[in-house]
Write an enzyme that holds these catalytic residues in place. Structure first.
Site, PDB file in Angstrom:
ATOM      1  CD1 TRP A 167     -44.562   2.085  18.846  1.00 38.72           C
ATOM      2  CD2 TRP A 167     -46.582   0.936  18.132  1.00 38.72           C
ATOM      3  NE1 TRP A 167     -44.264   1.657  17.494  1.00 38.72           N
ATOM      4  CE2 TRP A 167     -45.580   1.066  17.187  1.00 38.72           C
ATOM      5  CE3 TRP A 167     -47.743   0.270  17.957  1.00 38.72           C
ATOM      6  CZ2 TRP A 167     -45.887   0.216  15.923  1.00 38.72           C
ATOM      7  CZ3 TRP A 167     -47.975  -0.376  16.857  1.00 38.72           C
ATOM      8  CH2 TRP A 167     -47.060  -0.335  15.882  1.00 38.72           C
ATOM      9  CD  GLU A 185     -44.989  -3.381   7.829  1.00 37.43           C
ATOM     10  OE1 GLU A 185     -44.615  -4.323   8.681  1.00 37.43           O
ATOM     11  OE2 GLU A 185     -44.590  -2.177   7.675  1.00 37.43           O
ATOM     12  CD  GLU A 187     -40.775  -4.623  10.698  1.00 38.30           C
ATOM     13  OE1 GLU A 187     -41.767  -4.606  10.173  1.00 38.30           O
ATOM     14  OE2 GLU A 187     -39.809  -3.703  10.629  1.00 38.30           O
ATOM     15  CG  HIS A 239     -44.871  -2.209  11.981  1.00 39.29           C
ATOM     16  ND1 HIS A 239     -43.581  -2.350  11.224  1.00 39.29           N
ATOM     17  CD2 HIS A 239     -44.575  -1.963  13.095  1.00 39.29           C
ATOM     18  CE1 HIS A 239     -42.636  -1.784  11.885  1.00 39.29           C
ATOM     19  NE2 HIS A 239     -43.240  -1.236  13.272  1.00 39.29           N
ATOM     20  CD  GLU A 253     -36.673  -2.959   8.293  1.00 40.23           C
ATOM     21  OE1 GLU A 253     -37.554  -2.274   8.275  1.00 40.23           O
ATOM     22  OE2 GLU A 253     -36.467  -3.778   9.048  1.00 40.23           O
ATOM     23  CB  THR A 297     -40.940  -0.290   5.054  1.00 38.16           C
ATOM     24  OG1 THR A 297     -39.697  -0.414   5.931  1.00 38.16           O
ATOM     25  CG2 THR A 297     -41.142  -1.243   4.303  1.00 38.16           C
ATOM     26  CG  ASP A 348     -41.429   0.769  15.301  1.00 37.78           C
ATOM     27  OD1 ASP A 348     -40.840   1.279  16.255  1.00 37.78           O
ATOM     28  OD2 ASP A 348     -42.467  -0.119  15.502  1.00 37.78           O
ATOM     29  CD  GLU A 349     -41.163  -0.658   8.802  1.00 32.12           C
ATOM     30  OE1 GLU A 349     -39.950  -1.181   9.036  1.00 32.12           O
ATOM     31  OE2 GLU A 349     -42.044  -0.970   8.663  1.00 32.12           O
ATOM     32  CG  HIS A 401     -36.363  -2.288  12.589  1.00 32.20           C
ATOM     33  ND1 HIS A 401     -37.763  -2.600  12.197  1.00 32.20           N
ATOM     34  CD2 HIS A 401     -36.327  -2.340  13.887  1.00 32.20           C
ATOM     35  CE1 HIS A 401     -38.703  -2.931  13.491  1.00 32.20           C
ATOM     36  NE2 HIS A 401     -37.329  -2.784  14.351  1.00 32.20           N
TER      37      HIS A 401
HETATM   38 FE   LIG Z   1     -39.391  -3.169   8.644  1.00 31.52          FE
HETATM   39 FE   LIG Z   2     -42.637  -2.849   9.304  1.00 31.54          FE
END
Ligand SMILES: [Fe+2]
Ligand SMILES: [Fe+2]
Length: 391
Positions: free
Chosen positions: A86, A131, A169, A172, A222, A225, A254-255, A258
């Site tokens: 995205w 971020e 990242e 974000h 991670e 977050t 996403d976090e 990760h």
């Molecule tokens: Fe992150």
């Molecule tokens: Fe992030």
């Protein structure tokens, strides 16, 4: 900061034209004096003054070299191809639409965010600023011995991971910042100043250029977050902004991805060097996992991070409880209680880590009790135009 901000229109004046010269008058533009630039960061002094550096012994640098094949096969697949990712524009009003349609989308965004309280915005801004300090995190990871990107475009899987992780990242902060900008609910100038101060101040995670410590830190962070963005998603949904909920939820996922990658690295270290990994986990937990934006400052409130963290705690976005939860989660994820064959130092590290969560929860109870007894006091946040929140 934009130069136009210093342009004082009251002092914008035309020079006096000379009566006997037919020369076009030269405009005289006076700017308000620019505040003196200090070489010293004006944010509060960092808490750790003498940090240990380069604590990874040379033979362990070799260990990371020997793990490159494994990293290519087991870590890099956690990244998503760019085409499948995205992008911020996926979630934002589309500027290529006819003007009225674009403006309707902005109006709709503003109507949705109207229902969210100011304290929600303080937390979302704090998360966004965290971020936005991404250059600091990339620098920190590139400070780790044995895994750093030596050339800036190194083909080592560690370096490829770090660059692509940073690139993922990077979306974000971009997305949150644009959304907040369009909402009109926050003071963008003060937010932008805070970001500039924060990147200038850096961070002190206590990772000693040591990738054992570094990857324990990033695994923890991670997940932190992931939890925090998940909670801002929930609050946005309850507050009447399903689009913002989707945004925060998408960032949270996403976090999570990760976190899986970083915790897989620590899992591997526990397999190839259980003692070293266990001691590193205990070391990081003893130091406490500092939040990456702990040096934040807006030029006004020297306790800005503390105040932001207090609002996050009160709204349940990120709490001491979550900190203990993350620790317990990682203990199970890494099967720390079952690691065998440790030396004396490894054994005491294991005992410390595995017994820590209940101690943190007890401290939390005591802190909550103290907070209940405290008089509520008002704190002004520059990010929301100096409106006061009661903490
Ligand atoms: Fe992150
Ligand atoms: Fe992030």
């Amino acid at each position: 900061m934009q130069a136009s901000h210093f342009l004082d229109t009251k002092t914008l004046a035309w020079g006096h034209p000379s009566t006997h010269h037919r020369i076009r008058p030269i405009p005289t533009i006076r700017f308000r004096p620019i505040p003196p630039v200090s070489a010293v960061a004006t944010s509060p002094a960092p808490p750790l003054t003498r940090q240990k550096m380069h604590s990874l012994p040379p033979e362990k640098v070799e260990l990371f070299k020997s793990l490159e094949g494994w990293a290519s096969q087991s870590v890099l697949p956690f990244l998503k191809p760019v085409e499948e990712c995205w992008q911020p524009s996926t979630f934002l009003p589309h500027p290529s639409l006819p003007k009225e349609e674009f403006l309707d989308q902005v109006r709709a965004l503003r109507e949705r965010t109207d229902g969210l309280p100011d304290e929600y915005f303080v937390v979302l801004v704090g998360d966004m600023i965290t971020e936005e300090a991404l250059p600091t995190y990339q620098s920190m990871i590139n400070g780790l011995d044995g895994v750093r990107d030596e050339t800036g475009a190194s083909s080592s899987p560690w370096a490829r991971w770090t660059r692509a992780w940073t690139a993922e990242e990077n979306r974000h902060g971009d997305l949150l910042k644009t959304y907040l900008y369009l909402s009109g609910r926050v003071d963008m100038l003060m937010i932008e100043r805070t970001v500039q101060y924060l990147i200038g101040a850096g961070m002190e995670p206590g990772t000693e250029n040591n990738p054992y410590l570094g990857f324990v830190y990033t695994s923890f962070q991670e997940r932190a977050t992931f939890i925090s963005h998940g909670n801002t998603a929930r609050l946005a949904k309850n507050g009447g902004d399903p689009m913002l909920a989707r945004i925060c939820g998408t960032i949270a996922s996403d976090e999570r991805r990760h976190e899986l990658a970083y915790s897989k690295i620590v899992e591997k270290l526990l397999e190839v060097d259980p003692n070293g990994a266990m001691v590193a986990i205990a070391d990081m937990m003893r130091k406490k996992i500092t939040m990456p934006a702990h040096l934040m400052y807006d030029g006004e409130d020297p306790k800005l991070f503390e105040h932001f963290a207090a609002v996050a705690q009160r709204l349940g976005v990120y709490t001491v409880h979550d900190y203990a939860d993350i620790l317990e989660f990682l203990i199970v994820r890494w099967s720390l209680e079952k690691v065998e064959g440790l030396t004396g130092e490894g054994n005491s590290a294991q005992d410390f880590v595995c017994g820590l969560a209940p101690r943190i929860r007890k401290l939390e109870e005591r802190a909550n009790e103290r907070a209940r007894k405290m008089e509520p006091h008002g704190v002004k946040f520059s990010w929301i135009f100096n409106k006061e929140l009661v903490l």
